[in-house]
Scaffold this motif. Structure first.
Motif, PDB file in Angstrom:
ATOM      1  N   ASP A 189      37.398  -4.201  -8.090  1.00  0.00           N
ATOM      2  CA  ASP A 189      37.914  -3.393  -6.981  1.00  0.00           C
ATOM      3  C   ASP A 189      39.355  -2.938  -7.224  1.00  0.00           C
ATOM      4  O   ASP A 189      40.147  -2.824  -6.287  1.00  0.00           O
ATOM      5  CB  ASP A 189      37.806  -4.159  -5.657  1.00  0.00           C
ATOM      6  N   THR A 190      39.720  -2.717  -8.463  1.00  0.00           N
ATOM      7  CA  THR A 190      41.050  -2.181  -8.781  1.00  0.00           C
ATOM      8  C   THR A 190      40.864  -0.965  -9.683  1.00  0.00           C
ATOM      9  O   THR A 190      40.954  -1.065 -10.889  1.00  0.00           O
ATOM     10  CB  THR A 190      41.930  -3.231  -9.472  1.00  0.00           C
ATOM     11  N   CYS A 200      44.959   1.676 -10.760  1.00  0.00           N
ATOM     12  CA  CYS A 200      46.106   1.025 -10.118  1.00  0.00           C
ATOM     13  C   CYS A 200      47.413   1.474 -10.764  1.00  0.00           C
ATOM     14  O   CYS A 200      47.457   1.812 -11.937  1.00  0.00           O
ATOM     15  CB  CYS A 200      45.984  -0.495 -10.210  1.00  0.00           C
ATOM     16  N   ASP A 211      40.717   3.569  -4.308  1.00  0.00           N
ATOM     17  CA  ASP A 211      39.478   2.848  -4.020  1.00  0.00           C
ATOM     18  C   ASP A 211      38.240   3.508  -4.613  1.00  0.00           C
ATOM     19  O   ASP A 211      37.193   2.881  -4.713  1.00  0.00           O
ATOM     20  CB  ASP A 211      39.294   2.695  -2.510  1.00  0.00           C
ATOM     21  N   HIS A 263      46.802  -4.038  -3.238  1.00  0.00           N
ATOM     22  CA  HIS A 263      46.142  -5.261  -3.689  1.00  0.00           C
ATOM     23  C   HIS A 263      47.192  -6.306  -4.028  1.00  0.00           C
ATOM     24  O   HIS A 263      48.224  -5.997  -4.600  1.00  0.00           O
ATOM     25  CB  HIS A 263      45.284  -4.993  -4.926  1.00  0.00           C
TER      26      HIS A 263
END
Length: 109
Positions: A52-53, A56, A74, A101
């Motif tokens: 879920d990164t 980034c 996302d 995050h």
């Protein structure tokens, strides 16, 4: 006159080449011309993928808590819409999909 013109041209070309070498060499390296495929100083087995990164950026380390903070997109599908930032003016509703995050290196890895 011709005998003094040749050394002046040679010195002028040498000065021009020395001035341009640094920026040109740096630009070529940034674009990947002189990079090798194995230019990463980390061993291949040391890479860890954090779920879920996606895309980034702006990784910050908060030393008192030993935590990393990062901003991530996302969805990989919307990455190209807001970068470059001109998409903000044409479709601002499409850019609201990121999140922050917190990564604990002791637990996450």
């Amino acid at each position: 006159m011709a005998s003094t013109l040749v050394p002046v041209l040679v010195v002028g070309l040498a000065v021009l080449a020395s001035v341009l070498y640094g920026p040109v060499q740096h630009s070529l390296t940034v674009f990947g011309v002189f990079r090798s495929l194995n230019s990463t100083p980390v061993a291949q087995g040391d890479f860890v993928s954090i779920p879920d990164t996606v895309h980034c950026e702006d990784l910050h380390y908060y030393e008192p808590a030993h935590l990393f903070f990062t901003a991530c997109e996302d969805s990989a599908a919307t990455r190209g819409i807001w970068f470059p930032p001109l998409g903000i003016f044409t479709a601002p509703e499409k850019i609201a999909g990121g999140s922050l995050h917190v990564v604990d290196p002791e637990v996450s890895f």
